[in-house]
Design a protein around this motif. Structure first.
Motif, PDB file in Angstrom:
ATOM      1  N   GLU A  95       0.791  -1.231   0.000  1.00 32.65           N
ATOM      2  CA  GLU A  95       0.000   0.000   0.000  1.00 32.65           C
ATOM      3  C   GLU A  95       0.824   1.281   0.000  1.00 32.65           C
ATOM      4  O   GLU A  95       0.498   2.226  -0.713  1.00 32.65           O
ATOM      5  CB  GLU A  95      -0.922   0.027   1.223  1.00 32.65           C
ATOM      6  N   ARG A  96       1.869   1.322   0.847  1.00 31.27           N
ATOM      7  CA  ARG A  96       2.613   2.581   0.963  1.00 31.27           C
ATOM      8  C   ARG A  96       3.896   2.382   1.754  1.00 31.27           C
ATOM      9  O   ARG A  96       4.065   1.397   2.472  1.00 31.27           O
ATOM     10  CB  ARG A  96       1.770   3.654   1.632  1.00 31.27           C
ATOM     11  N   ILE A 114       2.439   6.109  -2.340  1.00 31.07           N
ATOM     12  CA  ILE A 114       1.134   5.456  -2.170  1.00 31.07           C
ATOM     13  C   ILE A 114       0.820   4.654  -3.437  1.00 31.07           C
ATOM     14  O   ILE A 114       1.030   5.140  -4.551  1.00 31.07           O
ATOM     15  CB  ILE A 114       0.027   6.496  -1.923  1.00 31.07           C
TER      16      ILE A 114
END
Length: 177
Positions: A95-96, A114
């Motif tokens: 995700e990040r 992101i």
């Protein structure tokens, strides 16, 4: 300069001496594949313009990204060679992740990467918050132009990679100092 059609870039001032750079780009790839490319520190050299003279100093010992890992680079910032040390925080694959400057040219630097699933593949977004040491419209103009050029070059290289047209640079960067 030709920019990928899905690429956007925006700057804004968010405080005294503090600015934010935001980019986005859609890649026709699954999120896990995009994340894997970005988490590999060796790929940072591949998507950084040559005029920055970017080198990872501790490449031999730092080939994986994880929460708390530190990287040391050298770059030419506004024509001056200097060391930049960063640390990975908020590491949440796929995700990040965030890199923060521990040592470098800015009073503050935080770069949030992101990765979002979208129907076309993966939307990658960058949110860079940076703070200058002192007020100077001219200095910020130079920094903003340099960051604009870096992130546009990066977008082109990422689009080449995602489309399968990526040609690696000559591997001179890991010779050490």
């Amino acid at each position: 300069m030709y920019l990928p059609p899905t690429f956007t870039i925006e700057f804004k001032q968010i405080g005294c001496l503090t600015y934010q750079l935001m980019t986005s780009q859609v890649l026709p790839l699954p999120r896990k594949a995009a994340f894997k490319f970005f988490e590999d520190p060796r790929n940072l050299f591949e998507i950084t313009p040559d005029w920055l003279d970017f080198k990872i100093v501790n490449m031999e010992e730092k080939t994986k990204t994880f929460e708390g890992v530190k990287f040391v680079y050298t770059i030419k910032w506004l024509g001056v060679k200097l060391k930049w040390q960063s640390k990975i925080i908020d590491y949440r694959p796929p995700e990040r992740f965030t890199d923060i400057q521990l040592r470098g040219p800015y009073s503050f630097w935080r770069h949030l990467h992101i990765f979002e699933e979208v129907p076309e593949g993966t939307l990658i977004r960058d949110e860079v918050t940076y703070k200058l040491h002192f007020a100077s419209k001219f200095l910020h103009h130079l920094i903003k132009r340099q960051l604009y050029n870096i992130f546009c070059y990066r977008a082109l290289r990422i689009a080449e990679w995602a489309s399968g047209e990526f040609r690696p640079k000559l591997k001179k960067q890991n010779k050490g100092h």
